[in-house]
Design a protein around this motif. Structure first.
Motif, PDB file in Angstrom:
ATOM      1  N   PHE A  81      19.354 118.373  34.401  1.00  0.00           N
ATOM      2  CA  PHE A  81      18.085 118.493  35.125  1.00  0.00           C
ATOM      3  C   PHE A  81      18.290 118.226  36.611  1.00  0.00           C
ATOM      4  CE2 PHE A  81      16.570 117.051  30.835  1.00  0.00           C
ATOM      5  CZ  PHE A  81      16.007 118.264  30.472  1.00  0.00           C
ATOM      6  N   GLY A  82      18.949 117.100  36.932  1.00  0.00           N
ATOM      7  CA  GLY A  82      19.184 116.768  38.331  1.00  0.00           C
ATOM      8  C   GLY A  82      20.131 117.735  39.002  1.00  0.00           C
ATOM      9  N   SER A  83      21.138 118.188  38.260  1.00  0.00           N
ATOM     10  CA  SER A  83      22.109 119.128  38.820  1.00  0.00           C
ATOM     11  C   SER A  83      21.445 120.442  39.185  1.00  0.00           C
ATOM     12  CB  SER A  83      23.233 119.362  37.805  1.00  0.00           C
ATOM     13  OG  SER A  83      24.156 120.295  38.287  1.00  0.00           O
ATOM     14  N   ALA A  84      20.528 120.896  38.348  1.00  0.00           N
ATOM     15  CA  ALA A  84      19.823 122.153  38.627  1.00  0.00           C
ATOM     16  C   ALA A  84      19.022 122.035  39.920  1.00  0.00           C
ATOM     17  CB  ALA A  84      18.906 122.505  37.459  1.00  0.00           C
ATOM     18  N   TYR A  85      18.393 120.885  40.123  1.00  0.00           N
ATOM     19  CA  TYR A  85      17.609 120.693  41.344  1.00  0.00           C
ATOM     20  C   TYR A  85      18.512 120.686  42.571  1.00  0.00           C
ATOM     21  CZ  TYR A  85      14.637 118.718  44.918  1.00  0.00           C
ATOM     22  OH  TYR A  85      13.957 118.537  46.089  1.00  0.00           O
ATOM     23  N   LEU A  86      19.572 119.893  42.524  1.00  0.00           N
ATOM     24  CA  LEU A  86      20.450 119.768  43.686  1.00  0.00           C
ATOM     25  C   LEU A  86      21.078 121.098  44.056  1.00  0.00           C
ATOM     26  CD1 LEU A  86      22.202 116.389  42.809  1.00  0.00           C
ATOM     27  CD2 LEU A  86      20.429 116.771  44.523  1.00  0.00           C
ATOM     28  N   HIS A  87      21.475 121.880  43.065  1.00  0.00           N
ATOM     29  CA  HIS A  87      22.124 123.157  43.339  1.00  0.00           C
ATOM     30  C   HIS A  87      21.135 124.201  43.829  1.00  0.00           C
ATOM     31  CE1 HIS A  87      25.598 121.967  40.425  1.00  0.00           C
ATOM     32  NE2 HIS A  87      25.788 121.523  41.651  1.00  0.00           N
ATOM     33  N   SER A  88      19.933 124.206  43.266  1.00  0.00           N
ATOM     34  CA  SER A  88      18.972 125.244  43.635  1.00  0.00           C
ATOM     35  C   SER A  88      18.329 124.988  44.993  1.00  0.00           C
ATOM     36  CB  SER A  88      17.882 125.363  42.562  1.00  0.00           C
ATOM     37  OG  SER A  88      17.098 124.186  42.505  1.00  0.00           O
ATOM     38  N   MET A  89      18.321 123.748  45.443  1.00  0.00           N
ATOM     39  CA  MET A  89      17.626 123.417  46.682  1.00  0.00           C
ATOM     40  C   MET A  89      18.538 123.369  47.907  1.00  0.00           C
ATOM     41  SD  MET A  89      14.446 123.278  46.219  1.00  0.00           S
ATOM     42  CE  MET A  89      13.799 123.932  44.687  1.00  0.00           C
ATOM     43  N   ASN A  90      19.830 123.607  47.718  1.00  0.00           N
ATOM     44  CA  ASN A  90      20.764 123.697  48.853  1.00  0.00           C
ATOM     45  C   ASN A  90      20.810 122.450  49.732  1.00  0.00           C
ATOM     46  OD1 ASN A  90      21.669 126.561  48.551  1.00  0.00           O
ATOM     47  ND2 ASN A  90      19.496 126.958  48.894  1.00  0.00           N
ATOM     48  N   VAL A 211      18.422 101.169  59.565  1.00  0.00           N
ATOM     49  CA  VAL A 211      17.412 101.777  60.422  1.00  0.00           C
ATOM     50  C   VAL A 211      17.123 103.162  59.859  1.00  0.00           C
ATOM     51  CG1 VAL A 211      19.144 102.666  62.048  1.00  0.00           C
ATOM     52  CG2 VAL A 211      16.765 102.377  62.786  1.00  0.00           C
ATOM     53  N   ALA A 212      15.847 103.581  59.892  1.00  0.00           N
ATOM     54  CA  ALA A 212      15.458 104.844  59.262  1.00  0.00           C
ATOM     55  C   ALA A 212      14.434 105.577  60.124  1.00  0.00           C
ATOM     56  CB  ALA A 212      14.879 104.594  57.870  1.00  0.00           C
ATOM     57  N   VAL A 213      14.452 106.900  60.018  1.00  0.00           N
ATOM     58  CA  VAL A 213      13.464 107.750  60.701  1.00  0.00           C
ATOM     59  C   VAL A 213      12.939 108.787  59.714  1.00  0.00           C
ATOM     60  CG1 VAL A 213      14.553 107.453  62.962  1.00  0.00           C
ATOM     61  CG2 VAL A 213      15.193 109.407  61.529  1.00  0.00           C
ATOM     62  N   PRO A 214      11.728 109.299  59.949  1.00  0.00           N
ATOM     63  CA  PRO A 214      11.168 110.309  59.057  1.00  0.00           C
ATOM     64  C   PRO A 214      11.723 111.700  59.336  1.00  0.00           C
ATOM     65  CG  PRO A 214       9.616 109.806  60.800  1.00  0.00           C
ATOM     66  CD  PRO A 214      10.772 108.864  60.983  1.00  0.00           C
ATOM     67  N   ILE A 215      11.595 112.565  58.329  1.00  0.00           N
ATOM     68  CA  ILE A 215      11.915 113.988  58.448  1.00  0.00           C
ATOM     69  C   ILE A 215      10.619 114.766  58.253  1.00  0.00           C
ATOM     70  CG2 ILE A 215      13.160 115.944  57.422  1.00  0.00           C
ATOM     71  CD1 ILE A 215      15.054 114.069  58.766  1.00  0.00           C
ATOM     72  N   PHE A 216      10.313 115.676  59.182  1.00  0.00           N
ATOM     73  CA  PHE A 216       9.069 116.444  59.111  1.00  0.00           C
ATOM     74  C   PHE A 216       9.358 117.924  58.838  1.00  0.00           C
ATOM     75  CE2 PHE A 216       8.181 112.875  61.983  1.00  0.00           C
ATOM     76  CZ  PHE A 216       7.049 112.341  61.391  1.00  0.00           C
ATOM     77  N   ASP A 217       8.377 118.591  58.193  1.00  0.00           N
ATOM     78  CA  ASP A 217       8.488 120.033  58.025  1.00  0.00           C
ATOM     79  C   ASP A 217       7.858 120.726  59.226  1.00  0.00           C
ATOM     80  OD1 ASP A 217       5.737 119.913  57.691  1.00  0.00           O
ATOM     81  OD2 ASP A 217       5.772 120.374  55.547  1.00  0.00           O
ATOM     82  N   THR A 218       7.725 122.042  59.167  1.00  0.00           N
ATOM     83  CA  THR A 218       7.218 122.798  60.316  1.00  0.00           C
ATOM     84  C   THR A 218       5.750 122.514  60.599  1.00  0.00           C
ATOM     85  OG1 THR A 218       6.804 124.667  58.827  1.00  0.00           O
ATOM     86  CG2 THR A 218       8.884 124.672  60.051  1.00  0.00           C
ATOM     87  N   ASN A 219       5.040 121.956  59.622  1.00  0.00           N
ATOM     88  CA  ASN A 219       3.640 121.586  59.813  1.00  0.00           C
ATOM     89  C   ASN A 219       3.474 120.125  60.225  1.00  0.00           C
ATOM     90  OD1 ASN A 219       2.646 124.174  58.991  1.00  0.00           O
ATOM     91  ND2 ASN A 219       3.052 123.593  56.865  1.00  0.00           N
ATOM     92  N   LYS A 261      15.073 127.106  57.692  1.00  0.00           N
ATOM     93  CA  LYS A 261      15.755 128.223  57.046  1.00  0.00           C
ATOM     94  C   LYS A 261      15.575 128.193  55.533  1.00  0.00           C
ATOM     95  CE  LYS A 261      19.363 127.989  60.595  1.00  0.00           C
ATOM     96  NZ  LYS A 261      20.822 127.753  60.850  1.00  0.00           N
ATOM     97  N   TRP A 262      15.159 127.044  55.018  1.00  0.00           N
ATOM     98  CA  TRP A 262      14.992 126.873  53.571  1.00  0.00           C
ATOM     99  C   TRP A 262      13.593 126.314  53.297  1.00  0.00           C
ATOM    100  CZ3 TRP A 262      19.197 128.843  51.247  1.00  0.00           C
ATOM    101  CH2 TRP A 262      20.407 128.830  51.938  1.00  0.00           C
ATOM    102  N   PRO A 263      12.556 127.110  53.550  1.00  0.00           N
ATOM    103  CA  PRO A 263      11.173 126.599  53.406  1.00  0.00           C
ATOM    104  C   PRO A 263      10.851 126.143  51.991  1.00  0.00           C
ATOM    105  CG  PRO A 263      11.187 128.987  53.675  1.00  0.00           C
ATOM    106  CD  PRO A 263      12.569 128.514  53.999  1.00  0.00           C
ATOM    107  N   PHE A 264      11.493 126.739  50.987  1.00  0.00           N
ATOM    108  CA  PHE A 264      11.217 126.304  49.607  1.00  0.00           C
ATOM    109  C   PHE A 264      11.677 124.870  49.388  1.00  0.00           C
ATOM    110  CE2 PHE A 264      15.300 128.521  49.620  1.00  0.00           C
ATOM    111  CZ  PHE A 264      16.150 127.588  49.023  1.00  0.00           C
ATOM    112  N   LEU A 265      12.724 124.432  50.090  1.00  0.00           N
ATOM    113  CA  LEU A 265      13.173 123.049  49.972  1.00  0.00           C
ATOM    114  C   LEU A 265      12.150 122.104  50.579  1.00  0.00           C
ATOM    115  CD1 LEU A 265      15.131 120.798  49.317  1.00  0.00           C
ATOM    116  CD2 LEU A 265      16.429 121.379  51.372  1.00  0.00           C
ATOM    117  N   ALA A 266      11.604 122.479  51.744  1.00  0.00           N
ATOM    118  CA  ALA A 266      10.561 121.648  52.357  1.00  0.00           C
ATOM    119  C   ALA A 266       9.363 121.527  51.423  1.00  0.00           C
ATOM    120  CB  ALA A 266      10.133 122.245  53.704  1.00  0.00           C
ATOM    121  N   ASN A 267       8.991 122.633  50.783  1.00  0.00           N
ATOM    122  CA  ASN A 267       7.865 122.607  49.841  1.00  0.00           C
ATOM    123  C   ASN A 267       8.173 121.677  48.680  1.00  0.00           C
ATOM    124  OD1 ASN A 267       6.460 124.460  51.343  1.00  0.00           O
ATOM    125  ND2 ASN A 267       7.219 126.234  50.209  1.00  0.00           N
ATOM    126  N   SER A 268       9.402 121.686  48.216  1.00  0.00           N
ATOM    127  CA  SER A 268       9.802 120.835  47.096  1.00  0.00           C
ATOM    128  C   SER A 268       9.791 119.360  47.491  1.00  0.00           C
ATOM    129  CB  SER A 268      11.200 121.224  46.591  1.00  0.00           C
ATOM    130  OG  SER A 268      11.679 120.301  45.649  1.00  0.00           O
TER     131      SER A 268
END
Length: 271
Positions: A81-90, A211-219, A261-268
């Motif tokens: 299950f986890g492998s499928a996610y990691l591979h499909s989401m690049n 130390v940590a910072v956030p990651i944002f999508d295009t929105n 370049k990988w909008p489906f990953l951001a959606n996920s």
């Protein structure tokens, strides 16, 4: 006890309760419960013994669960299950190169995590050979309130999400430095929004600074967070922020650009 979400799900004609029960059984196993008898699976999941038994025997037949006497145990097949996610989401292309570069620049471990309820879930972890007391890897979960990764994620959630989190979360104390007062945590989250990063020292375990910072999508919606973490014997919290934060922010920008370049990953990641 039924919740509003449970009631809504049962009203959805497309909702498959048998699948939900099977997944609930798989999630009953963890580091504290690597092997479980039927009775404990039923207790943990809230299912009747009869339903838990049918789920276990189905998973046993499919190869996701094994048996050791009267106790059940997960089998390596569940990793599919986890492998499928990691591979499909690049994720290897989107995040790992920049976290590896960060590790090489700093000598610190670097990770990317997402929000999963009251916890963070590690999706990428680039480690060093330096050992710390509390290790992490892909799939590791830690509580939001005790980690810089978690607070950097929570701080940028909608106010309604933050309010719901603060209303229900149990702020477990891990060390004398762990935030356990909800008012203090709320104040910290507001500060993170202002300064754009968070740091932690000796909060989840002694001897760890990060130390940590956030990651944002295009929105400009937060979808993940990234960090640098190391031992307090190597660097002080102040020095970590001074020296690592600019590099970490650069890595975050690179990951945000890659996400375009990988909008489906951001959606996920957004969930």
């Amino acid at each position: 006890m039924s919740t509003a979400d449970d009631t809504q799900k049962t009203k959805d004609p497309e909702y498959l309760s048998t699948l939900e029960r099977g997944l609930r059984v798989l999630n009953a196993f963890d580091a504290d419960h690597p092997e479980l008898p039927l009775s404990e699976v039923a207790t943990i999941t809230g299912l009747s013994p009869a339903v838990a038994r049918r789920c276990l025997h189905t998973l046993l037949e499919l190869g996701y669960v094994g048996k050791n006497g009267r106790r059940f145990i997960l089998k390596p097949k569940v990793l599919e299950f986890g492998s499928a996610y990691l591979h499909s989401m690049n994720l290897e292309q989107v995040a790992t190169p920049y976290l590896q570069k960060l590790r090489d620049q700093t000598g610190d471990s670097s990770s990317l995590a997402v929000l999963s309820g009251d916890e963070i879930l590690y999706l990428v972890h680039v480690s060093t050979e330096r050992k710390i007391r509390l290790g992490a890897s892909v799939g590791t979960r830690f509580p939001v309130h005790a980690t810089s990764l978690g607070r950097a994620l929570m701080a940028y959630q909608p106010d309604s999400v933050i309010d719901a989190y603060l209303d229900t979360v149990e702020l477990r104390k891990f060390t004398e430095h762990t935030i356990t007062a909800k008012a203090e945590l709320e104040k910290r989250l507001r500060k993170i929004r202002q300064q754009g990063h968070d740091s932690a020292q000796d909060e989840l375990d002694y001897g760890i600074v990060s130390v940590a910072v956030p990651i944002f999508d295009t929105n400009r919606q937060v979808v993940a967070s990234v960090n640098c973490s190391t031992s307090t014997t190597r660097v002080s919290r102040e020095k970590l922020i001074e020296e690592r934060l600019p590099l970490l922010q650069d890595a975050a920008i690179e990951i945000e650009l890659a996400l375009k370049k990988w909008p489906f990953l951001a959606n996920s990641l957004r969930g």
